[in-house]
Design a protein around this motif. Structure first.
Motif, PDB file in Angstrom:
ATOM      1  N   ILE A  21       6.789 -36.741 -10.307  1.00 13.86           N
ATOM      2  CA  ILE A  21       8.034 -37.135  -9.621  1.00 13.86           C
ATOM      3  C   ILE A  21       8.986 -35.944  -9.536  1.00 13.86           C
ATOM      4  N   LEU A  22       9.192 -35.273 -10.665  1.00  8.01           N
ATOM      5  CA  LEU A  22      10.117 -34.149 -10.701  1.00  8.01           C
ATOM      6  C   LEU A  22       9.647 -32.988  -9.830  1.00  8.01           C
ATOM      7  N   ARG A  72      13.174 -45.566 -12.124  1.00  9.27           N
ATOM      8  CA  ARG A  72      14.281 -46.438 -11.737  1.00  9.27           C
ATOM      9  C   ARG A  72      15.384 -45.643 -11.050  1.00  9.27           C
ATOM     10  N   ILE A  73      15.782 -44.509 -11.647  1.00 14.04           N
ATOM     11  CA  ILE A  73      16.868 -43.745 -11.026  1.00 14.04           C
ATOM     12  C   ILE A  73      16.398 -43.043  -9.754  1.00 14.04           C
ATOM     13  N   ASP A  74      15.104 -42.792  -9.634  1.00 16.94           N
ATOM     14  CA  ASP A  74      14.577 -42.229  -8.394  1.00 16.94           C
ATOM     15  C   ASP A  74      14.700 -43.265  -7.270  1.00 16.94           C
ATOM     16  N   LYS A  75      14.300 -44.492  -7.557  1.00 15.87           N
ATOM     17  CA  LYS A  75      14.374 -45.550  -6.540  1.00 15.87           C
ATOM     18  C   LYS A  75      15.809 -45.859  -6.129  1.00 15.87           C
ATOM     19  N   SER A  76      16.756 -45.713  -7.052  1.00 17.45           N
ATOM     20  CA  SER A  76      18.153 -46.022  -6.742  1.00 17.45           C
ATOM     21  C   SER A  76      18.857 -44.879  -6.002  1.00 17.45           C
ATOM     22  N   LEU A  79      18.607 -40.080  -8.924  1.00 18.16           N
ATOM     23  CA  LEU A  79      17.900 -38.865  -9.325  1.00 18.16           C
ATOM     24  C   LEU A  79      18.235 -37.711  -8.392  1.00 18.16           C
ATOM     25  N   ASP A  80      18.250 -37.964  -7.093  1.00 25.59           N
ATOM     26  CA  ASP A  80      18.582 -36.906  -6.138  1.00 25.59           C
ATOM     27  C   ASP A  80      19.982 -36.354  -6.404  1.00 25.59           C
ATOM     28  N   GLN A  81      20.911 -37.226  -6.738  1.00 27.86           N
ATOM     29  CA  GLN A  81      22.277 -36.800  -7.036  1.00 27.86           C
ATOM     30  C   GLN A  81      22.317 -35.943  -8.302  1.00 27.86           C
TER      31      GLN A  81
END
Length: 85
Positions: A21-22, A72-76, A79-81
């Motif tokens: 993911i990263l 979870r934070i990727d889907k929301s 993560l990009d932020q």
């Protein structure tokens, strides 16, 4: 881009998934090998507030959790932020 640190151990499928993911996000990742019983694992436990599993992921020193938390934070979109900071 943000500084990412991830504590991992060899053969961990959750660590592998988190790294995928990263890396897909183009993040610059510092992977820290932290098998059970090592000082690196103890450091991960201390920094994460007592979590004993891997991976443990930190973005700019902020603990974001493990693989499930990262997903979870990727889907929301969070993560990009975090990575853009």
């Amino acid at each position: 881009m943000a500084q990412v640190e991830i504590y991992t151990q060899p053969g961990c499928p959750f660590c592998h998934k988190a790294l995928l993911i990263l890396n897909a996000k183009g993040a610059s990742v510092k992977e820290i090998n932290a098998p059970k019983g090592t000082k690196e694992r103890e450091e991960a436990i201390e920094r994460s507030g007592g979590r004993t599993t891997v991976p443990q992921i930190f973005i700019d020193g902020q603990h974001v959790g493990g693989c499930d938390d990262l997903q979870r934070i990727d889907k929301s979109g969070e993560l990009d932020q975090l990575l853009a900071s």
